[in-house]
Design an enzyme around this catalytic site. Sequence first.
Site, PDB file in Angstrom:
ATOM      1  N   SER A 196      -0.577   2.008  -2.240  1.00 57.20           N
ATOM      2  CA  SER A 196       0.480   3.036  -2.440  1.00 57.20           C
ATOM      3  C   SER A 196       0.152   3.834  -3.499  1.00 57.20           C
ATOM      4  O   SER A 196      -1.013   4.559  -3.880  1.00 57.20           O
ATOM      5  CB  SER A 196       1.783   2.567  -2.461  1.00 57.20           C
ATOM      6  OG  SER A 196       2.767   3.431  -2.150  1.00 57.20           O
ATOM      7  N   GLU A 238       2.799   2.180   8.852  1.00 54.69           N
ATOM      8  CA  GLU A 238       3.246   2.541   7.409  1.00 54.69           C
ATOM      9  C   GLU A 238       4.494   3.170   7.511  1.00 54.69           C
ATOM     10  O   GLU A 238       5.305   3.217   6.569  1.00 54.69           O
ATOM     11  CB  GLU A 238       2.231   3.327   7.025  1.00 54.69           C
ATOM     12  CG  GLU A 238       0.732   2.885   6.862  1.00 54.69           C
ATOM     13  CD  GLU A 238       0.449   2.091   5.598  1.00 54.69           C
ATOM     14  OE1 GLU A 238       1.580   2.156   4.720  1.00 54.69           O
ATOM     15  OE2 GLU A 238      -0.488   1.812   4.957  1.00 54.69           O
ATOM     16  N   HIS A 278       4.316  -0.549   5.271  1.00 55.95           N
ATOM     17  CA  HIS A 278       3.826  -0.287   4.057  1.00 55.95           C
ATOM     18  C   HIS A 278       4.052  -1.631   3.047  1.00 55.95           C
ATOM     19  O   HIS A 278       4.926  -2.193   2.928  1.00 55.95           O
ATOM     20  CB  HIS A 278       4.665   0.934   3.504  1.00 55.95           C
ATOM     21  CG  HIS A 278       4.030   1.457   2.318  1.00 55.95           C
ATOM     22  ND1 HIS A 278       2.889   1.952   2.460  1.00 55.95           N
ATOM     23  CD2 HIS A 278       4.660   1.865   1.072  1.00 55.95           C
ATOM     24  CE1 HIS A 278       2.515   2.549   1.041  1.00 55.95           C
ATOM     25  NE2 HIS A 278       3.270   2.389   0.323  1.00 55.95           N
TER      26      HIS A 278
END
Length: 522
Positions: free
Chosen positions: A218, A339, A434
């Site tokens: 991320s 995601e 995610h």
Amino acid sequence: MQSNFRIFSGRYFLYLIFTVVLLSVAVSCRQHGISGVVLVEGGYIQGTVGKDMTVFKGIPFAAPPIGELRWKAPQPVGKWDGILMTTEFAKAPVQATDDMGSISEDCLYLNIWTPAKSDDEGLPVMVWIYGGGFSQGATSYSYSDGEALARRGVIVVSIAYRVGYLGFLAHPALSGENEEGVSGNYGLLDQIAALQWIQRNINAFGGNPDNVTLFGQSAGGISISMLCASPLAKGLFRRAISESGGSFSAGREDSYPGENMRTLAMAEKAGERYAETLGARTSDELRNLDYSVFARPYNATGGAWPNIDGYVIPDDQYRLYESGNFNDVDILIGYNSDEGASFAEKESDGYIRSVHERFGEYADELLNAYPLLGGDTVNKSARDLLRDASFGWHTWTWACLQTEKGKSNVFMYYFDQHPAAQDRTMESEIGSPHGYEVGYVFQHADNCLQGDDVLNRQIGAYWTNFAKTGNPNGCNLPEWPQFTSAGHQVMYLTGKGCHAGPVPDEESLKVLDRYFAWRRNR
């Protein structure tokens, strides 16, 4: 006179004994390998010795960025007397939290897990950069404990950096006092300072400073993308693994997932607005504020995100790569199948409206590429578009540009393992959200789907093979082809069996590519 001499002699004798003890410890370390005591910049540190692993937590790599050093580039760490105990994680950087005792401005520390038996082993080094949207994060999270991964024959290092407004506040007053005329990218400068420290010190832990691999997820993966484009990071690492990262969008005033970059001028304006909410207009007034005001929930008027400052980040990263101005290192990059699961619109009206608000004249073309077909596809289309606009396009673009303009290895993956918590009847609809791959990367089987031990081992082997050689293949793993101009092949990482295949939804990515080109040239 005689009394003073006795006092001096006693102090000198104690000092001499202490010096002999330190020298004995240093000799012992040299003769018997990596023990619990190591000499680094600043002095001796004491870690924790296990049967096959030595762990050091909370090693200072820069001076505390407090007082006059708030919103300054990291400064060299000071020296200490005696042996510094490095057996506990340092406090997390200042961020929004209910536990004020867990955070501190004094946060520039790193941690090392080393399986080396001597300081001349020259093991590969993997440096973890945490995510958290540049507004939160820490090295102390249990999911990023490096011991299990280090057992695969690498040294694992996790580094801290300033987040939120203390890490990324741009403001004209701060730019005015900086010799480069910039402000806002302090967190990235922290990362660079940590990498410089690793270059100078990692050999004492049995590591090879010429074989450093960055890996992060991320905001950590985005940071790695930026470091790959920053001239300040040149030569500090040899390879890079970016999980759900990449930063190839142009700067824009308004912010959307995947389009968070601003120019320095844009970021300074946002910073001024934020400072005014705190009643501060000058750098002195900002520095006189108690750090607790920066631990409040994120305020969108500020902008806790890196900016294109012409110094740390010289330009729009797409243009940098397009012109060949980047650090040409081996890369292994990818993203997860779902995601957008936590963020996407669930109603068709909201989805259509948000697409038009964000994508302007490309909205209809993107609605055709990510269509509403009824049923749960409303949510799935929204999730897929958010996935690709935020992560998929950036990763694919990074792979394409580096393949075209660089010479190093490029490997791309698509992580598609479904969470254990999901109803198995919904498996075809729910993919990997995610951050779900992080537990697999760090070899924490308890964070993975039950029965995933094969995938867990394969990902650990792929990641560490890449860190060792620049190629994830070997150890009888399923063959992972390079991403090339002639063949856009990616590795599907799934418990059903890892296998190579085409880029998912590549035709839809090409529509997004036209949109981002339009944004870049506006």
